[in-house]
Write a protein that holds these residues in place. Sequence first.
Motif, mmCIF file in Angstrom:
data_model
loop_
_atom_site.group_PDB
_atom_site.id
_atom_site.type_symbol
_atom_site.label_atom_id
_atom_site.label_comp_id
_atom_site.label_asym_id
_atom_site.label_seq_id
_atom_site.Cartn_x
_atom_site.Cartn_y
_atom_site.Cartn_z
ATOM 1 N N HIS A 16 0.840 -1.190 0.000
ATOM 2 C CA HIS A 16 0.000 0.000 0.000
ATOM 3 C C HIS A 16 0.883 1.251 0.000
ATOM 4 O O HIS A 16 1.657 1.464 0.944
ATOM 5 N N ALA A 32 -4.601 3.749 1.656
ATOM 6 C CA ALA A 32 -5.926 3.344 1.167
ATOM 7 C C ALA A 32 -5.968 1.834 1.087
ATOM 8 O O ALA A 32 -5.075 1.201 0.513
ATOM 9 N N SER A 33 -6.997 1.225 1.662
ATOM 10 C CA SER A 33 -7.140 -0.235 1.650
ATOM 11 C C SER A 33 -7.680 -0.690 0.300
ATOM 12 O O SER A 33 -7.984 0.121 -0.576
ATOM 13 N N ASP A 35 -10.512 -1.765 -0.448
ATOM 14 C CA ASP A 35 -11.863 -1.292 -0.731
ATOM 15 C C ASP A 35 -11.928 0.202 -1.034
ATOM 16 O O ASP A 35 -12.984 0.777 -1.243
ATOM 17 N N GLY A 36 -10.720 0.836 -1.016
ATOM 18 C CA GLY A 36 -10.671 2.247 -1.379
ATOM 19 C C GLY A 36 -10.866 3.204 -0.237
ATOM 20 O O GLY A 36 -10.760 4.426 -0.412
#
Length: 370
Positions: A16, A32-33, A35-36
């Motif tokens: 990330h 940001a993961s 899933d956004g």
Amino acid sequence: MSVQATFFDGTLPEAHPAEIYLDDEVIRITYASADGFPHTDTWLVKKTRLADWHPAGKTRLQYGSFPHQYLDFATADYQAAVLPRYAGRPLTQVSKRLWVQERGFLTVLLITALLIALAWGLYVYGLPALADRAVELIPPAQEQKLGEVLYKQVISEERLPVDPARTQWVNAYWQAVGLPTRFPGQITVVKHNEINAFAIPGGHIVVYDSLLNRMSRHEQLAALLAHETAHIEYRHSLQQLTRSVASYAVLSLLFGDVTGLMAVLIDNAHSLTSLSFSRDKEDQADAFAVEALARQGIDPQGVVWMLHVLPKEGKLGPSALSTHPETTERLAAATKRIQHVRIMAAGAGQQRRLAELWQQIAGQTNKAHH
């Protein structure tokens, strides 16, 4: 302060891109993961350590217990932003390990260079000192035995033809001079067109007839023989020979193998014809000659006259005399010494005997020219 890095959360192998905010006690990671949605993790500085492995061009930090979280910084960013921020804190330990890792090769090179320098210093200064010590441990009687072997070896190896007549007369002359010495002087005159003379440990002196032919008075011969005798008395020849084969000689002595030491010296007997003496040793031999001649009632000016028959600087061949200090310097030193030396009175009988013997030697020289 913020800096860019790559974050691994410890559960998934995804990388990330992250914004890293550096505070005194914590490191905040915003990313940001999958899933956004934005996420923020917080690391305590005191629990942050350098990872055991780093990707190329990166510095990797790890946090917590297994499964660890990781941050990969560009190494330049890490050194510019992270290390200065936490100087003196737990990450200081990290910086030391990183420095060793990055500078390890240079450190090895530096240590290697120092070891090479130390080895060279021991070779240049240590071995000669040990070689001289080896000479001190050789008894004079053993040195005489060694000298006999060296003499035969060098005469044979160098193919030096002996002149029996002049050898006989020069030995008689030296006996008439009567200089007391620790080692019995034995002179050999050899036929050779090189201008040379050299001393062999234990008492042998070899004189090339080309040098003898240049002399016009007996004091020159007395000076030459006294000079070479000094090299024997002070063990200069043995010291130089031992130094030239120092590594082998010292090892033989350290292991108590005197026989091995003698074998090494004998194998290198040929180097006696061209041994190079230091300025100090040459000066010592010249001083010995001046004092010896004066003590025996022979004009010490013979040392100066002897030096005059040597080739001038720049015209010397590869002989022992060619390695001596410049003749002009030796002449100046000898002249100064003669001014302060006391010349003993010689008996008329000795003076007559020396003159008669010189006539025989000079006559043999003249025969050699015809």
